[in-house]
Scaffold this motif. Structure first.
Motif, PDB file in Angstrom:
ATOM      1  N   GLY A 189      22.230  38.895  30.309  1.00 43.45           N
ATOM      2  CA  GLY A 189      21.761  40.090  30.987  1.00 43.45           C
ATOM      3  C   GLY A 189      21.784  39.996  32.494  1.00 43.45           C
ATOM      4  N   GLY A 190      22.596  39.132  33.076  1.00 44.09           N
ATOM      5  CA  GLY A 190      22.633  38.932  34.518  1.00 44.09           C
ATOM      6  C   GLY A 190      23.048  40.143  35.322  1.00 44.09           C
ATOM      7  N   LEU A 191      23.651  41.120  34.685  1.00 45.08           N
ATOM      8  CA  LEU A 191      24.008  42.352  35.377  1.00 45.08           C
ATOM      9  C   LEU A 191      22.990  43.451  35.112  1.00 45.08           C
ATOM     10  CD1 LEU A 191      27.876  42.517  34.788  1.00 45.08           C
ATOM     11  CD2 LEU A 191      26.673  41.968  36.899  1.00 45.08           C
ATOM     12  N   GLY A 192      21.840  43.080  34.573  1.00 42.87           N
ATOM     13  CA  GLY A 192      20.825  44.069  34.260  1.00 42.87           C
ATOM     14  C   GLY A 192      21.098  44.782  32.952  1.00 42.87           C
ATOM     15  N   ARG A 193      22.002  44.267  32.179  1.00 41.95           N
ATOM     16  CA  ARG A 193      22.325  44.855  30.880  1.00 41.95           C
ATOM     17  C   ARG A 193      22.947  43.782  30.006  1.00 41.95           C
ATOM     18  NH1 ARG A 193      28.109  46.591  30.752  1.00 41.95           N
ATOM     19  NH2 ARG A 193      28.958  45.958  32.741  1.00 41.95           N
ATOM     20  N   ILE A 194      22.926  44.031  28.725  1.00 41.14           N
ATOM     21  CA  ILE A 194      23.617  43.145  27.789  1.00 41.14           C
ATOM     22  C   ILE A 194      24.793  43.936  27.260  1.00 41.14           C
ATOM     23  CG2 ILE A 194      23.458  41.936  25.592  1.00 41.14           C
ATOM     24  CD1 ILE A 194      20.645  41.218  26.254  1.00 41.14           C
ATOM     25  N   GLY A 195      25.945  43.345  27.272  1.00 46.00           N
ATOM     26  CA  GLY A 195      27.163  44.018  26.843  1.00 46.00           C
ATOM     27  C   GLY A 195      28.341  43.241  27.357  1.00 46.00           C
ATOM     28  N   GLY A 196      29.429  43.926  27.581  1.00 42.06           N
ATOM     29  CA  GLY A 196      30.613  43.240  28.046  1.00 42.06           C
ATOM     30  C   GLY A 196      31.305  43.966  29.169  1.00 42.06           C
ATOM     31  N   ILE A 197      32.137  43.225  29.882  1.00 46.59           N
ATOM     32  CA  ILE A 197      32.962  43.793  30.937  1.00 46.59           C
ATOM     33  C   ILE A 197      34.350  43.172  30.849  1.00 46.59           C
ATOM     34  CG2 ILE A 197      31.085  44.324  32.524  1.00 46.59           C
ATOM     35  CD1 ILE A 197      31.793  41.804  34.065  1.00 46.59           C
ATOM     36  N   GLN A 198      35.300  43.823  31.477  1.00 46.13           N
ATOM     37  CA  GLN A 198      36.669  43.332  31.471  1.00 46.13           C
ATOM     38  C   GLN A 198      36.969  42.611  32.779  1.00 46.13           C
ATOM     39  OE1 GLN A 198      39.047  46.788  30.683  1.00 46.13           O
ATOM     40  NE2 GLN A 198      38.467  46.847  28.542  1.00 46.13           N
ATOM     41  N   LEU A 199      37.591  41.462  32.656  1.00 45.26           N
ATOM     42  CA  LEU A 199      38.102  40.689  33.777  1.00 45.26           C
ATOM     43  C   LEU A 199      39.615  40.702  33.596  1.00 45.26           C
ATOM     44  CD1 LEU A 199      37.680  38.781  36.194  1.00 45.26           C
ATOM     45  CD2 LEU A 199      37.367  36.919  34.557  1.00 45.26           C
ATOM     46  N   TYR A 200      40.298  41.459  34.450  1.00 43.89           N
ATOM     47  CA  TYR A 200      41.728  41.692  34.269  1.00 43.89           C
ATOM     48  C   TYR A 200      42.564  40.478  34.659  1.00 43.89           C
ATOM     49  CZ  TYR A 200      40.412  46.523  33.563  1.00 43.89           C
ATOM     50  OH  TYR A 200      39.851  47.669  33.069  1.00 43.89           O
ATOM     51  N   VAL A 201      43.695  40.313  33.978  1.00 40.31           N
ATOM     52  CA  VAL A 201      44.614  39.205  34.209  1.00 40.31           C
ATOM     53  C   VAL A 201      45.800  39.738  35.003  1.00 40.31           C
ATOM     54  CG1 VAL A 201      46.076  37.465  33.128  1.00 40.31           C
ATOM     55  CG2 VAL A 201      43.915  38.116  32.049  1.00 40.31           C
ATOM     56  N   ASP A 202      45.931  39.279  36.263  1.00 40.68           N
ATOM     57  CA  ASP A 202      47.070  39.673  37.082  1.00 40.68           C
ATOM     58  C   ASP A 202      48.273  38.799  36.739  1.00 40.68           C
ATOM     59  OD1 ASP A 202      48.474  41.079  39.068  1.00 40.68           O
ATOM     60  OD2 ASP A 202      48.016  39.551  40.547  1.00 40.68           O
ATOM     61  N   ASP A 203      48.048  37.504  36.704  1.00 43.02           N
ATOM     62  CA  ASP A 203      49.053  36.549  36.267  1.00 43.02           C
ATOM     63  C   ASP A 203      48.299  35.326  35.751  1.00 43.02           C
ATOM     64  OD1 ASP A 203      48.435  34.778  38.466  1.00 43.02           O
ATOM     65  OD2 ASP A 203      49.792  35.919  39.728  1.00 43.02           O
ATOM     66  N   GLN A 204      49.005  34.283  35.413  1.00 40.65           N
ATOM     67  CA  GLN A 204      48.374  33.122  34.785  1.00 40.65           C
ATOM     68  C   GLN A 204      47.273  32.507  35.657  1.00 40.65           C
ATOM     69  OE1 GLN A 204      49.569  32.145  31.505  1.00 40.65           O
ATOM     70  NE2 GLN A 204      47.525  31.329  31.602  1.00 40.65           N
ATOM     71  N   ASP A 205      47.332  32.699  36.966  1.00 43.66           N
ATOM     72  CA  ASP A 205      46.389  32.048  37.865  1.00 43.66           C
ATOM     73  C   ASP A 205      45.508  33.002  38.663  1.00 43.66           C
ATOM     74  OD1 ASP A 205      47.303  29.466  37.159  1.00 43.66           O
ATOM     75  OD2 ASP A 205      49.012  29.695  38.504  1.00 43.66           O
TER      76      ASP A 205
ATOM     77  N   VAL B 138      51.065  36.113  29.458  1.00 44.34           N
ATOM     78  CA  VAL B 138      49.964  35.188  29.728  1.00 44.34           C
ATOM     79  C   VAL B 138      49.759  34.303  28.509  1.00 44.34           C
ATOM     80  CG1 VAL B 138      47.478  35.055  30.160  1.00 44.34           C
ATOM     81  CG2 VAL B 138      48.854  36.784  31.315  1.00 44.34           C
ATOM     82  N   ASP B 139      49.603  33.006  28.747  1.00 45.67           N
ATOM     83  CA  ASP B 139      49.302  32.058  27.687  1.00 45.67           C
ATOM     84  C   ASP B 139      47.787  31.871  27.662  1.00 45.67           C
ATOM     85  OD1 ASP B 139      48.940  29.939  25.960  1.00 45.67           O
ATOM     86  OD2 ASP B 139      50.252  28.555  27.042  1.00 45.67           O
ATOM     87  N   PRO B 140      47.080  32.413  26.664  1.00 44.64           N
ATOM     88  CA  PRO B 140      45.620  32.306  26.618  1.00 44.64           C
ATOM     89  C   PRO B 140      45.123  30.861  26.618  1.00 44.64           C
ATOM     90  CG  PRO B 140      46.406  33.826  24.932  1.00 44.64           C
ATOM     91  CD  PRO B 140      47.608  33.185  25.546  1.00 44.64           C
ATOM     92  N   GLU B 141      45.952  29.946  26.134  1.00 46.62           N
ATOM     93  CA  GLU B 141      45.556  28.530  26.108  1.00 46.62           C
ATOM     94  C   GLU B 141      45.437  27.947  27.524  1.00 46.62           C
ATOM     95  OE1 GLU B 141      44.983  26.670  23.213  1.00 46.62           O
ATOM     96  OE2 GLU B 141      45.112  28.600  22.181  1.00 46.62           O
ATOM     97  N   ARG B 142      46.121  28.576  28.496  1.00 48.19           N
ATOM     98  CA  ARG B 142      46.085  28.088  29.879  1.00 48.19           C
ATOM     99  C   ARG B 142      45.049  28.804  30.732  1.00 48.19           C
ATOM    100  NH1 ARG B 142      51.550  28.698  32.337  1.00 48.19           N
ATOM    101  NH2 ARG B 142      50.443  27.904  34.139  1.00 48.19           N
ATOM    102  N   LEU B 143      44.323  29.779  30.176  1.00 52.03           N
ATOM    103  CA  LEU B 143      43.321  30.508  30.944  1.00 52.03           C
ATOM    104  C   LEU B 143      42.075  29.691  31.293  1.00 52.03           C
ATOM    105  CD1 LEU B 143      43.449  34.086  29.400  1.00 52.03           C
ATOM    106  CD2 LEU B 143      44.100  33.405  31.716  1.00 52.03           C
ATOM    107  N   PRO B 144      41.593  28.795  30.423  1.00 48.30           N
ATOM    108  CA  PRO B 144      40.385  28.043  30.798  1.00 48.30           C
ATOM    109  C   PRO B 144      40.569  27.323  32.135  1.00 48.30           C
ATOM    110  CG  PRO B 144      40.812  27.746  28.475  1.00 48.30           C
ATOM    111  CD  PRO B 144      42.012  28.469  29.055  1.00 48.30           C
ATOM    112  N   GLY B 145      39.511  27.379  32.934  1.00 50.62           N
ATOM    113  CA  GLY B 145      39.528  26.767  34.251  1.00 50.62           C
ATOM    114  C   GLY B 145      38.542  27.459  35.162  1.00 50.62           C
ATOM    115  N   VAL B 146      38.565  27.074  36.429  1.00 49.89           N
ATOM    116  CA  VAL B 146      37.667  27.642  37.432  1.00 49.89           C
ATOM    117  C   VAL B 146      38.484  28.532  38.358  1.00 49.89           C
ATOM    118  CG1 VAL B 146      36.084  27.126  39.320  1.00 49.89           C
ATOM    119  CG2 VAL B 146      36.135  25.646  37.301  1.00 49.89           C
TER     120      VAL B 146
END
Length: 110
Positions: free
Chosen positions: A74-90, A10-18
């Motif tokens: 705090g939109g999930l009722g907590r402050i912290g972090g979660i993981q959003l997994y990368v399947d492929d570049q898109d 994965v190229d992190p530079e190409r991750l920004p987007g919707v």
């Protein structure tokens, strides 16, 4: 010549987007390191949620690549972090248990 069975890196530079799905979920990763999430199902609860904060790409030496979302509002009722997994570049996805099923998949919009 050895051929790897792994997906292309994965190229992190190409991750920004919707990224969106058919249920109305959306995650926008901005190039400045901020994100907004709307109507996403992370697996932390039965309902979808809206939240925002900052993000960073993680490429662990073992396991799946992921985008770490540091939740600042705090939109999930907590402050912290979660993981959003990368399947492929898109394709990105949430799952509450690293070994469990995908709770929501999102595809990059063109």
């Amino acid at each position: 010549m050895a051929v790897s069975g792994c997906a292309a890196p994965v190229d992190p530079e190409r991750l920004p987007g919707v990224y969106r799905n058919d249920e109305g979920g959306q995650v926008e990763l901005s190039a400045d390191g901020t994100f907004s999430a709307t109507r996403v199902t992370t697996g932390d609860g039965p309902d979808s949620a809206d939240f925002s904060g900052s993000w960073d790409y993680e490429d662990p030496s073992s396991g799946d690549d992921f985008v770490y979302l540091l939740i600042e509002d705090g939109g999930l009722g907590r402050i912290g972090g979660i993981q959003l997994y990368v399947d492929d570049q898109d394709t990105l996805f949430f799952r509450s248990d690293p070994d469990g099923p995908i709770t929501q998949e999102l595809n990059k919009s063109s």
